[in-house]
Enzyme design. Structure first.
Site, short mmCIF file in Angstrom:
data_model
loop_
_atom_site.label_atom_id
_atom_site.label_comp_id
_atom_site.label_asym_id
_atom_site.label_seq_id
_atom_site.Cartn_x
_atom_site.Cartn_y
_atom_site.Cartn_z
CG HIS A 80 -1.55 1.32 1.53
ND1 HIS A 80 -2.55 1.88 0.76
CD2 HIS A 80 -1.30 2.23 2.50
CE1 HIS A 80 -2.89 3.05 1.25
NE2 HIS A 80 -2.13 3.30 2.32
CG ASP A 109 5.77 17.75 -26.85
OD1 ASP A 109 6.06 17.30 -25.72
OD2 ASP A 109 5.04 17.16 -27.66
CD1 TRP A 145 6.22 3.52 4.08
CD2 TRP A 145 7.55 4.30 2.47
NE1 TRP A 145 6.57 4.81 4.40
CE2 TRP A 145 7.37 5.32 3.43
CE3 TRP A 145 8.35 4.59 1.36
CZ2 TRP A 145 7.97 6.58 3.33
CZ3 TRP A 145 8.94 5.84 1.26
CH2 TRP A 145 8.74 6.82 2.23
CB SER A 173 10.45 5.91 -14.47
OG SER A 173 9.33 6.74 -14.53
CB SER A 174 11.58 9.35 -10.57
OG SER A 174 10.48 8.66 -10.13
CG HIS A 257 12.31 14.74 5.58
ND1 HIS A 257 11.30 14.27 6.38
CD2 HIS A 257 12.06 16.05 5.39
CE1 HIS A 257 10.48 15.26 6.67
NE2 HIS A 257 10.92 16.35 6.10
CD GLU A 259 9.58 10.07 -2.71
OE1 GLU A 259 10.53 10.36 -3.46
OE2 GLU A 259 8.45 9.77 -3.11
CE1 TYR A 261 8.43 19.14 3.68
CE2 TYR A 261 10.66 18.35 3.91
CZ TYR A 261 9.50 18.86 4.48
OH TYR A 261 9.43 19.07 5.81
CB SER A 272 0.01 28.53 -5.50
OG SER A 272 0.52 28.10 -4.27
CG HIS A 306 12.45 14.65 11.44
ND1 HIS A 306 12.31 15.84 10.79
CD2 HIS A 306 11.85 13.75 10.65
CE1 HIS A 306 11.64 15.66 9.68
NE2 HIS A 306 11.34 14.41 9.58
CG HIS A 307 11.92 10.29 9.24
ND1 HIS A 307 10.59 10.19 8.94
CD2 HIS A 307 12.38 11.33 8.53
CE1 HIS A 307 10.26 11.13 8.08
NE2 HIS A 307 11.33 11.84 7.81
CB THR A 332 5.35 24.95 6.24
OG1 THR A 332 6.55 24.23 5.99
CG2 THR A 332 4.17 24.16 5.77
CE LYS A 335 4.26 27.13 -0.75
NZ LYS A 335 5.26 27.30 -1.77
NE ARG A 454 4.13 3.45 10.68
CZ ARG A 454 4.96 4.07 9.85
NH1 ARG A 454 5.97 4.77 10.32
NH2 ARG A 454 4.77 4.04 8.56
#
Lengths: 529, 370, 191
Positions: A80, A109, A145, A173-174, A257, A259, A261, A272, A306-307, A332, A335, A454
């Site tokens: 998931h 294009d 994950w 690909s990315s 991290h 990722e 963002y 926006s 921080h993870h 943040t 914004k 979790r």
């Protein structure tokens, strides 16, 4: 620089329309076709990952094991996460970028159309490979994950090798997609389209693309190290050979991290675009939005640990990562304040895209608050790896990233198809999703604070009631997405004609084009005031 | 036992009011000075967030209500204001500093290095915990005791469903306990909310944390790092007792160890061994090999009809005692006593259609362990 | 090749190079992490090893050094420190030993992995010699005392009174007949 461009861009001949038959989709180099492919693929993955989420929630509806065994439950949570992150959210943003970036900067294009085709067509293979692991002996990836070593190396099912290859393919690909987007934005802007005139969606994507190029190779690196540990006898993460399982977490979160963002910056861009349109007022603080986005991107490289507050870092390390993480609240906040200031003294209407965008602002901010709480290291010892974290990142990813994608889809669908979508159906979809999301994820805050870890397939009795509520919400949210699919399909097949401007308050190059947009646009660069 | 009240207004219960047990919405203030401090910190930051939320969402909803087109609102033309923008960059910054000060103070207290009264080594295993009181000759495993029938919904669930263990960690009140965390296989994480201790247990590495429990009581926690299929089934139970009772417990536990060693020299009948072996099997072996002895295809081999359980007895004993290298099969020789080992091996050779009729005596185990 | 193509090509080259650089950086994080650990004592890795100049011990401080032996996974060896704790003065060289016994009927090879807590203390624990520097092999039923010689630096921060030194014993016996045993030869089939 721009004067030389104007001569080169207009010279290609684009008189023809799309090719006939299926070949159109396999061999297309048209940014609109590829954008469409990305979006359909992402929708398919969203529904697949969603079914897995529903399986998880169904199992957690009541205490006890009813539907699945723990080993399959772990595969579901892992898949998931992987599918939603790499298959649904990221391709959806790339799809929107493919469609909109050339139109927004006045380019005919994408800069590298053939590579564009390739970077899309890798994805179906990568995900088929990854999903096929579920049917292999020992099952698919079951280590979350975040695939922490040694659970994902020494103790992994044999299918982990296929998982690693799939991640490599997604990474390629990315990166190709990101290169293409950067090249388009930097080299294909219409004359007069200066950087500080770019729509915010383009800006946020430019920054996201740089983040992708910076961190996807690190992800590729970390899975390569896993591959070498598993098959070639190295000991990157194996303590017995002098390696270190904690190193895995450092390298992973150095990717992980930014990722996070990557999955939220384009959402900022979409919102926006939408809020000024429906507030009929220019975006407040354009320049500060650009600076805020850039500083969020830069800070994202300094906060990864921080993870890992519970992993046992020295005091100085904990303090550094706590302060750096708290600092992210500043840009943040800027914004959010800018969006609110845009609404302030506007002339607002509340069509479906605006509803999604407004609920994005509110619910993303709630996710931001819980993020701020998680940043406080001593308190994080009570939150870490509980449902509070699950609630936090689902608040920033579902009503954050996913809602912004839905907002974008409704916002641009009339431009893409030439038809208005069914507004009442859209509103029904919004309200059901909004209610469903909150019923699902808000109780998870309570579950986490009350002590539910979790990634567990079964739980103690005091967590039963909120889990039942959350599962109910999940089914409301999940089923209401069928309305979304129906609305998209019926909008493609027909409906009220859309005007070129579509929305009363819309501004920007893409709204000067006819609806539906012709197969080729801006063969001659537009004139920018 | 659990009331399912569907339509309870859950949004209203955000605030930390003492709600019914099933509707717990907040972290526990806990049983230590540190845990109370963490709780206060959590509440402070929560209320700051609420205050910011009220202001920001207040302005937003005020605009949504008053500046809507249907009410004839005309859009104004402002779109930047440097002074305001600088101001709302600085204000959050100041708020953050105000949050960081108490957070830093608490964190520094958590890293206090003064000597502890008791050192306990906590080792995470797939899927149980091992507690060793260093220098006290106390060493035991703590596994889940919730029966499989409850998990599989074949029996009503008990009060402490999934949060009950055979041997809880026992601690004295008011003493500084230092925990040393490590793991035997994958990464685990030891969390007891009431002690505000959560630390990863990492194979090959050692971590530490400490707590001074101030009230007697039973505190429950769980593993909080995904560690495989049994991740949800390795709870932690901590029993905090007054000093005198704690010392009594220490004495009793040491005596029990001696008594167990003595029982290894007694004669056990086949029926006694099978009966005892079934209990041992269900707490120690069933997580992988399953209560049915069928294992999990592709991951854990079946014992029913297996060549090991039906073949040479000494080879069977050898695998149970020393584990099997390259697999998840642990060396149980160090985890179980001779009686348990003899009983569980006997059970495996006589259950699920394995009709060897073999019985393994504790004495045979002791002999092989010498 | 027109100007735009040239421009695109240069940009792609730069970006691909950037990507490759970051791929390399991912691997560079491995040694960088070791350096980082050495500086901060992260993870309690001990990096000070080898001979040390003898100096006078600081008898005003008593440091409690605790020893722990842990068996990883299916490692069946008996493995424990001869003493659970010793009291040491900073600057004093001290000898300790761990007991090991191979209870199985085959030759086995082990590697001990050390770790120190609190991690701030790691850089002040100096190991002159240690059984963990080498792999240890024991024949069936063989016993051994494995020595360790260490000094605690006098610069140890004053708030540290207890240092715990743990060794985790990993089974690295080659699955195939013993030929050349290198640490990198560990073979472990998944589950």
């Amino acid at each position: 620089m721009d004067t030389t461009l104007s001569q080169t861009v207009g010279t290609t001949d684009h008189g023809h329309g799309p090719a006939k038959g299926l070949g159109r989709w396999f061999f297309t180099t048209n940014h609109k076709d590829i954008g469409t492919l990305y979006l359909w693929f992402s929708l398919l993955m969203f529904l697949t990952g969603g079914c897995m989420a529903l399986m998880i929630r169904a199992e957690l509806f009541q205490p006890g094991l009813q539907l699945v065994r723990p080993e399959f439950f772990n595969q579901m949570t892992t898949m998931h996460g992987l599918i939603m992150v790499f298959g649904a959210v990221m391709p959806a943003f790339v799809g929107l970028a493919n469609w909109m970036v050339p139109m927004m900067v006045g380019a005919p294009d994408m800069a590298l159309p053939r590579m564009n085709n390739w970077s899309f067509w890798i994805l179906p293979f990568a995900f088929s490979l990854m999903l096929s692991t579920l049917f292999m002996e020992g099952g698919g990836p079951n280590f979350g994950w975040t695939f922490y070593a040694p659970l994902s190396t020494t103790y992994a099912p044999p299918s982990v090798t296929f998982f690693i290859f799939a991640v490599h393919m997604m990474g390629v690909s990315s990166i190709m997609g990101a290169i293409n987007i950067i090249a388009t934005i930097l080299n294909l802007r219409a004359p007069g389209m200066t950087m500080m005139k770019l729509p915010l969606f383009v800006w946020t994507w430019l920054i996201t693309a740089f983040l992708l190029i910076a961190v996807m190779p690190v992800l590729a690196g970390v899975v390569t190290m896993m591959l070498m540990d598993i098959h070639f006898g190295t000991s990157f993460f194996n303590a017995a050979g002098g390696g270190d399982p904690v190193l895995f977490q450092h390298v992973f979160w150095f990717f992980g991290h930014p990722e996070v963002y990557i999955m939220i910056l384009p959402a900022f861009g979409i919102v926006s675009e939408i809020i000024p349109t429906f507030a009929r007022k220019r975006l407040f603080g354009y320049a500060s939005m650009v600076y805020a986005t850039s500083s969020i991107a830069l800070l994202s490289f300094l906060v990864w640990a921080h993870h890992m507050f519970a992993v046992g870092m020295p005091l100085a390390g904990e303090l550094f990562f706590m302060f750096a993480t708290m600092l992210i609240a500043v840009p943040t906040g800027v914004k959010v304040f800018n969006w609110v200031a845009t609404m302030y003294h506007g002339s607002m209407t509340f069509e479906t895209p605006m509803l999604f965008a407004l609920s994005f602002v509110v619910l993303f901010t709630i996710g931001g608050f819980s993020g701020l709480m998680l940043a406080i290291a001593p308190a994080d010892f009570q939150y870490h790896d509980t449902y509070f974290v699950v609630a936090h990142f689902h608040y920033v990813l579902v009503p954050g990233a996913i809602f912004s994608i839905m907002a974008g889809a409704y916002y641009w669908l009339p431009k893409w198809t030439g038809h208005m979508y069914n507004e009442s159906l859209g509103k029904a979809h919004f309200w059901l999703s909004f209610v469903g999301v909150n019923i699902t994820f808000f109780p998870m805050h309570f579950l986490g604070l009350a002590g539910m870890p979790r990634r567990i397939p079964d739980y103690a009795l005091q967590f039963a009631d909120f889990n039942a509520v959350a599962s109910t919400g999940a089914f409301i949210f999940g089923l209401s997405q069928l309305l979304f699919v129906y609305n998209i399909i019926s909008c493609i097949r027909g409906g009220e004609r859309a005007t070129d401007q579509v929305w009363e308050g819309s501004h920007g190059l893409e709204w000067t084009l006819p609806s539906p947009v012709p197969y080729h646009t801006f063969s001659q660069p537009p004139v920018i005031k | 036992m659990i009331k399912r009240v569907w339509l309870l207004p859950w949004i209203g219960s955000l605030v930390s009011l003492p709600a019914a047990a099933a509707w717990d919405v907040n972290i526990t203030p806990g049983a230590t000075a540190i845990s109370r401090e963490v709780y206060d910190l959590h509440m402070t930051i929560f209320w700051i967030c609420v205050a910011i939320g009220v202001v920001v969402f207040g302005v937003m909803f005020w605009s949504i209500i008053h500046h809507r087109k249907s009410r004839g609102a005309e859009a104004r033309n402002f779109h930047e204001n440097t002074a305001v923008e600088i101001l709302w960059t600085l204000i959050p910054f100041v708020i953050l500093i105000a949050m960081a000060i108490p957070a830093t103070a608490t964190l520094i207290k958590m890293y206090d290095n003064t000597d502890a009264d008791i050192d306990i080594q906590v080792t995470g295993y797939q899927w149980k915990w091992r507690y060793q009181y260093l220098g006290q000759d106390i060493d035991f495993f703590s596994s889940l005791t919730t029966p499989n029938e409850q998990i599989d919904n074949e029996a009503p669930k008990g009060e402490n469903y999934l949060l009950e263990v055979d041997h809880p960690l026992v601690l004295p009140v008011g003493k500084k306990i230092r925990f040393l965390f490590t793991a035997n296989d994958v990464i685990h994480s030891w969390w007891v909310p009431d002690l505000a201790v959560k630390k990863d247990a990492i194979p090959g590495f050692i971590n530490e944390s400490w707590a001074i429990p101030e009230e007697s009581g039973i505190y429950r926690g769980q593993c909080t790092e995904l560690c495989g299929r049994g991740h949800g089934f390795m709870p932690i139970v901590v029993e905090v007792k007054p000093q005198a009772e704690f010392e009594q417990w220490l004495a009793d536990t040491r005596e029990a160890t001696v008594a167990q060693a003595a029982s290894a020299t007694e004669e056990w009948s086949l029926e006694q061994l099978i009966e005892h072996g079934e209990q041992v099997y269900n707490t120690t072996c069933a997580a992988c090999h399953q209560a049915t002895g069928q294992g999990i295809p592709g991951a854990f081999p079946a014992l029913a009809g297996s060549p090991v359980a039906l073949g040479d007895i000494d080879a069977h004993i050898n695998i149970v005692l020393h584990g099997k290298a390259g697999t998840a099969m642990q060396a149980f020789g160090a985890q179980l006593n001779a009686v348990d080992l003899a009983a569980v091996i006997t059970y495996e050779r006589n259950a699920w259609g394995n009709d060897t009729g073999d019985s393994v005596s504790p004495q045979r185990i002791t002999e092989l362990q010498q | 090749m027109d100007a735009l193509q040239r421009k695109n090509r240069r940009l792609i080259l730069q970006l691909v190079l950037g990507g490759l650089l970051m791929f390399g950086f991912g691997f560079a994080l491995v040694p960088l992490y070791d350096v980082f650990c050495r500086i901060t004592g992260l993870n309690g890795k001990i990096t000070n090893t080898g001979p040390v100049a003898v100096e006078e011990a600081d008898s005003s401080r008593d440091i409690r050094v605790q020893f722990i032996g842990v068996n990883n996974e299916a490692m069946p060896w008996e493995f424990r420190p001869l003493l659970n704790t010793v009291s040491v003065n900073p600057g004093e060289m001290r000898q300790m030993a761990f007991f090991a016994r191979n209870p199985t009927a085959r030759r086995m090879v082990a590697q001990a992995i050390p770790s120190v807590t609190p991690s701030e203390a790691a850089q002040y624990l100096h190991k002159v010699s240690c059984f963990c520097f080498d792999q240890q092999a024991l024949e069936a039923d063989e016993r051994m005392e494995m020595p360790l010689l260490f000094v605690i630096d006098k610069k140890l921060p004053p708030d540290i009174h207890t240092i715990t030194l743990s060794y985790t014993l990993f089974d690295i016996t080659p699955v195939l007949p013993v030929a050349q045993i290198k640490t990198a030869d560990i073979q472990r089939s998944p589950l």
